[in-house]
Design a protein around this motif. Structure first.
Motif, PDB file in Angstrom:
ATOM      1  N   ASP A 118       0.797  -1.276   0.029  1.00 44.75           N
ATOM      2  CA  ASP A 118      -0.151   0.157  -0.045  1.00 44.75           C
ATOM      3  C   ASP A 118       0.885   1.224   0.024  1.00 44.75           C
ATOM      4  O   ASP A 118       1.969   1.144   0.434  1.00 44.75           O
ATOM      5  CB  ASP A 118      -0.899   0.022   1.086  1.00 44.75           C
ATOM      6  N   VAL A 119       0.323   2.624  -0.509  1.00 43.49           N
ATOM      7  CA  VAL A 119       0.999   3.640  -0.307  1.00 43.49           C
ATOM      8  C   VAL A 119       1.152   3.885   1.127  1.00 43.49           C
ATOM      9  O   VAL A 119       0.464   3.878   1.777  1.00 43.49           O
ATOM     10  CB  VAL A 119       0.093   4.734  -1.032  1.00 43.49           C
ATOM     11  N   THR A 206      -5.778   6.051  -0.950  1.00 40.83           N
ATOM     12  CA  THR A 206      -5.804   5.502  -2.415  1.00 40.83           C
ATOM     13  C   THR A 206      -7.090   5.841  -3.217  1.00 40.83           C
ATOM     14  O   THR A 206      -8.088   6.369  -2.659  1.00 40.83           O
ATOM     15  CB  THR A 206      -5.645   4.055  -2.507  1.00 40.83           C
ATOM     16  N   GLN A 207      -7.038   5.605  -4.435  1.00 33.67           N
ATOM     17  CA  GLN A 207      -8.256   6.016  -5.293  1.00 33.67           C
ATOM     18  C   GLN A 207      -9.408   5.133  -4.901  1.00 33.67           C
ATOM     19  O   GLN A 207     -10.638   5.682  -4.887  1.00 33.67           O
ATOM     20  CB  GLN A 207      -8.003   5.768  -6.808  1.00 33.67           C
ATOM     21  N   LYS A 208      -9.275   4.005  -4.588  1.00 33.35           N
ATOM     22  CA  LYS A 208     -10.340   3.077  -4.047  1.00 33.35           C
ATOM     23  C   LYS A 208     -10.880   3.655  -2.775  1.00 33.35           C
ATOM     24  O   LYS A 208     -11.923   3.527  -2.401  1.00 33.35           O
ATOM     25  CB  LYS A 208      -9.857   1.686  -4.011  1.00 33.35           C
ATOM     26  N   GLU A 209      -9.958   4.075  -1.971  1.00 32.51           N
ATOM     27  CA  GLU A 209     -10.496   4.234  -0.641  1.00 32.51           C
ATOM     28  C   GLU A 209     -11.326   5.812  -0.828  1.00 32.51           C
ATOM     29  O   GLU A 209     -12.133   6.031   0.008  1.00 32.51           O
ATOM     30  CB  GLU A 209      -9.029   4.769   0.513  1.00 32.51           C
TER      31      GLU A 209
END
Length: 263
Positions: A118-119, A206-209
């Protein structure tokens, strides 16, 4: 089979109990002292106690107590629990793993924690980190340690009391935990957990979050655990995209190298 190979096999097969992992972490920190801290990427013992303790589903004091247990056996400046014999189950761990060198023991400790790609949460700080020990410590705090901290106190928080907790980190749904009311038909709450080494720092979604937060809105909570360097504390942000936090879009290009051959 070498001692280290057996140890890694036990770890990958979940052969170690949580208590054994805590004991081994204490033994490692006692034996290698500041060299062990640096090899894991921590600046102080307090950081290591907090991150390892919570990541293993325990308390920081447990790691410290096991380190103190072994201190009389090594030539460091701490006195440890010198007024009583080492406990039998700790002596067994010591006898089995006392010959492991720094590199092998460091690898064993790292193997206790399954960390994804993860980032890193503390983005501005992460730019200064290398790909080795510092990145490991950072990921431990931003991932497992913060999540286990949330699990340990979730039931005592008024916002989440009386809700059934479900860990969704492996489901890829854009948040770490789903909390469901007991009554049927009521909608669930979603919690995304982030961790910071210091008292403050950058938090990245993140984009999904981000998409999940935009979709779920007031049922989405950002739970930030900070100050692992000293004493972890937390802040809760409901509907974080509309709750006063200022998110800005950033893009990062990752170059992936592969090698191709014809067969």
């Amino acid at each position: 089979m070498a001692i280290f190979q057996m140890a890694r096999q036990r770890s990958s097969d979940s052969g170690f109990t949580e208590r054994q992992k805590l004991i081994l972490s204490g033994l490692y920190l006692s034996k290698f002292d500041s060299d062990g801290l640096r090899s894991l990427g921590f600046d102080t013992f307090t950081e290591a106690f907090n991150a390892i303790g919570y990541a293993l589903g325990s308390q920081p004091a447990s790691v410290k107590n096991y380190r103190d247990e072994f201190d009389p056996l090594f030539p460091n400046q701490r006195k440890g629990w010198r007024n009583r014999p080492i406990r039998g189950y700790c002596r067994e761990i010591y006898d089995l793993y006392k010959r492991l060198g720094l590199d092998d023991f460091t690898g064993l400790i790292r193997s206790f924690f399954s960390l994804g790609d993860d980032v890193l949460t503390e983005a501005t700080h992460a730019e200064q980190q290398d790909e080795g020990s510092s990145a490991f410590a950072q990921r431990l705090v931003t991932g497992l340690a913060a999540e286990r901290y949330f699990e340990s106190i979730c039931g005592s928080l008024p916002t989440f009391q009386g809700l059934a907790l479900e860990n969704t980190t492996a489901l890829g749904c854009g948040y770490d935990f789903r909390l469901r009311p007991v009554s049927e038909g009521a909608e669930f709450l979603a919690v995304e957990v982030k961790g910071l080494m210091g008292r403050s720092g950058g938090v990245a979604l993140t984009q999904k979050e981000y998409d999940a937060a935009a979709r779920i809105k007031e049922r989405f909570f950002l739970f930030v655990v900070s100050n692992f360097r000293e004493t972890p504390t937390h802040a809760i942000y409901r509907d974080p995209l509309c709750g006063g936090l200022n998110f800005r879009r950033t893009e990062r290009v990752i170059v992936q190298v592969s090698w191709l051959t014809s067969v």
